[in-house]
Scaffold this motif. Structure first.
Motif, PDB file in Angstrom:
ATOM      1  N   LEU A   1      58.589  13.113 -28.943  1.00 60.24           N
ATOM      2  CA  LEU A   1      58.061  12.333 -29.874  1.00 60.24           C
ATOM      3  C   LEU A   1      59.015  11.514 -30.571  1.00 60.24           C
ATOM      4  O   LEU A   1      59.559  12.220 -31.591  1.00 60.24           O
ATOM      5  N   VAL A   2      59.184  10.135 -30.563  1.00 59.64           N
ATOM      6  CA  VAL A   2      60.036   9.508 -31.275  1.00 59.64           C
ATOM      7  C   VAL A   2      59.289   8.205 -31.706  1.00 59.64           C
ATOM      8  O   VAL A   2      58.417   7.730 -31.168  1.00 59.64           O
ATOM      9  N   GLY A   3      59.934   7.462 -32.655  1.00 59.71           N
ATOM     10  CA  GLY A   3      59.137   6.217 -33.128  1.00 59.71           C
ATOM     11  C   GLY A   3      59.573   5.793 -34.461  1.00 59.71           C
ATOM     12  O   GLY A   3      60.718   6.356 -35.168  1.00 59.71           O
ATOM     13  N   CYS A   4      58.852   4.860 -35.032  1.00 59.85           N
ATOM     14  CA  CYS A   4      59.324   4.225 -36.328  1.00 59.85           C
ATOM     15  C   CYS A   4      58.430   3.418 -36.802  1.00 59.85           C
ATOM     16  O   CYS A   4      57.323   2.867 -36.125  1.00 59.85           O
ATOM     17  N   THR A   5      58.173   3.038 -37.941  1.00 58.73           N
ATOM     18  CA  THR A   5      57.356   1.992 -38.820  1.00 58.73           C
ATOM     19  C   THR A   5      57.837   0.791 -38.429  1.00 58.73           C
ATOM     20  O   THR A   5      59.287   0.465 -38.035  1.00 58.73           O
ATOM     21  N   THR A   6      57.230  -0.256 -38.566  1.00 56.70           N
ATOM     22  CA  THR A   6      57.463  -1.551 -37.874  1.00 56.70           C
ATOM     23  C   THR A   6      57.103  -2.760 -38.824  1.00 56.70           C
ATOM     24  O   THR A   6      56.387  -2.703 -39.810  1.00 56.70           O
ATOM     25  N   ALA A   7      57.328  -3.793 -38.362  1.00 52.23           N
ATOM     26  CA  ALA A   7      57.042  -5.296 -38.920  1.00 52.23           C
ATOM     27  C   ALA A   7      55.849  -5.886 -38.132  1.00 52.23           C
ATOM     28  O   ALA A   7      55.809  -6.984 -38.372  1.00 52.23           O
ATOM     29  N   GLY A   8      55.335  -5.104 -37.456  1.00 54.30           N
ATOM     30  CA  GLY A   8      54.463  -5.714 -36.450  1.00 54.30           C
ATOM     31  C   GLY A   8      54.293  -5.362 -35.108  1.00 54.30           C
ATOM     32  O   GLY A   8      55.366  -4.465 -34.798  1.00 54.30           O
TER      33      GLY A   8
ATOM     34  N   HIS B   1      51.249  -9.438 -34.326  1.00 52.58           N
ATOM     35  CA  HIS B   1      50.908  -9.694 -35.592  1.00 52.58           C
ATOM     36  C   HIS B   1      51.206  -8.553 -36.627  1.00 52.58           C
ATOM     37  O   HIS B   1      52.002  -7.330 -36.099  1.00 52.58           O
ATOM     38  N   ALA B   2      51.392  -8.297 -37.847  1.00 52.30           N
ATOM     39  CA  ALA B   2      51.734  -7.484 -38.819  1.00 52.30           C
ATOM     40  C   ALA B   2      51.212  -5.999 -38.635  1.00 52.30           C
ATOM     41  O   ALA B   2      51.553  -5.107 -39.194  1.00 52.30           O
ATOM     42  N   GLU B   3      49.844  -6.006 -38.065  1.00 50.30           N
ATOM     43  CA  GLU B   3      49.171  -4.772 -38.087  1.00 50.30           C
ATOM     44  C   GLU B   3      49.547  -4.041 -36.732  1.00 50.30           C
ATOM     45  O   GLU B   3      49.897  -4.574 -35.778  1.00 50.30           O
TER      46      GLU B   3
END
Length: 393
Positions: A77-84, A92-94
């Motif tokens: 599992l990989v990933g990150c927080t986003t700006a949308g 959109h942002a959510e």
């Protein structure tokens, strides 16, 4: 909101086949519902080798990432927080997006780089090379198409160094990547790895596939005749103090024809600057103006750089043309992983074209997230869409 997919509309007659690239997304606000949506979305992928999860910074990431990692213990599992979020029903942002790569078609090895503030290019190259060698040893002969995906803490300001290290270590392996976001707060961005939520880190996920693939980048701006020279800058902080020996914000505002008081993220999105590297123009987008009148950029800029004001093409036409070419080259698209600069979405909102873009995302199976910067090969870019297009065969 979700879609169970791994197939295009043309594949509906063969809906029983396993999903090579399964995708789920959710606009819910409760972690339990988000997890339900995401896991339903990838239900067609029985045995994923890698899960990529992208979560709006407005959501509690650990309440999503840890249960996902526990639910799929055999997958990385990989990933990150986003700006949308970016998906056929979500721009959109959510929201949150999950992408599952089927283990029959994709093999992966990952390299986690921690403490980017004490980054060592030598150590990073060695770690990435070791991960690549491990992948080569375990890949099947048919999995001859390689790629690398970078995910980086978007506030650590180490994208240029990490991209250069990966490019050197991976030789001819095509690279795409993104900087994690936090919805324009610029407080904290996070990387996910095997259930952990980290700051000051970067991930290199190196993949091998039997499918035809192509790493790409898309920009929808062209150069004008208006240019300025960077006369004072701090590349490490990505700050430009003066342009043509004038305060940078004042000169930038003069260049685009508005007062400094009207400079906003929406204005930056519509008026980026270009730098020429190797004969090609690449975008250098403004992030903000500080109290001293300096311009903060999403990418490093050196003193002496010549910056060219850009003007936009129609984002919709540009996207369709590029995706059609990818579709033709790959003999049809299974799906597309997209890392899309937050400024592109702000521009789409300002121009009122988001519904048209959602239709395009749906047409080509595009999913991903809004970023604080994009990587392509050894370059760190902004106001660009980078990604991985996966063919049907």
């Amino acid at each position: 909101m979700l879609k169970v997919t791994g197939m295009s509309d043309a594949d509906e007659g063969t809906a029983t086949r396993p999903a090579v690239l399964a995708r789920g997304w959710s606009a819910a606000s409760e972690p339990s519902q988000i997890l339900k949506d995401l896991m339903s979305g990838i239900a067609g992928c029985d045995n994923p080798s890698l899960l990529a999860v992208f979560v709006s910074s407005h959501l509690p990431a650990d309440e999503i990432v840890k249960p996902l990692a526990a639910a799929y213990p055999n997958a990385i599992l990989v990933g990150c927080t986003t700006a949308g979020s970016l998906a056929p029903e979500l721009y959109h942002a959510e929201g949150a997006v999950l992408i599952a790569f089927d283990s029959e078609e994709f093999s992966f090895e990952t390299c986690l780089l921690t403490d980017l503030h004490e980054f060592s290019a030598v150590d990073a190259r060695e770690a990435i090379e070791n991960a690549y060698l491990q992948l080569l040893r375990k890949s099947e002969p048919e999995q001859e198409n390689f790629f690398a995906m970078l995910l980086l803490d978007g506030l650590a300001r180490r994208e240029e160094q990490v991209a250069a290290s990966a490019y050197t270590a991976l030789e001819e392996v095509p690279i795409f990547g993104a900087s994690a976001g936090d919805n324009l707060n610029f407080d904290a961005t996070q990387i996910f790895y095997r259930g952990a939520v980290l700051e000051g880190a970067a991930l290199v996920a190196i993949g091998a596939s039997r499918r035809r693939i192509e790493v790409f980048k898309i920009e929808h701006f062209r150069p004008t005749a208006r240019r300025v020279v960077v006369t004072s800058a701090d590349p490490e902080l990505r700050v430009v103090q003066t342009l043509d020996a004038e305060p940078a914000a004042e000169e930038y505002a003069r260049l685009i024809g508005i007062p400094v008081s009207e400079l906003t993220p929406e204005v930056y999105a519509g008026h980026p600057l270009l730098v020429r590297i190797g004969g090609d123009y690449h975008i250098r987008a403004v992030q903000k103006v500080d109290a001293q009148g300096a311009l903060h950029f999403y990418c490093a800029i050196d003193t002496g750089s010549v910056l060219t004001l850009a003007e936009p093409e129609d984002m919709r036409d540009n996207l369709i043309e590029n995706m059609d070419r990818l579709n033709e080259r790959l003999g049809g698209l299974e799906g597309v992983v997209c890392f899309d600069c937050i400024l592109r979405r702000l521009e789409a909102e300002r121009r009122g074209i988001k519904p048209d873009l959602l239709d395009i995302f749906d047409r080509y199976g595009m999913v991903g997230f809004s970023t604080y910067g994009e990587q392509f090969q050894f370059l760190h870019l902004s106001q660009t869409l980078t990604g991985l297009a996966i063919g049907r065969a």
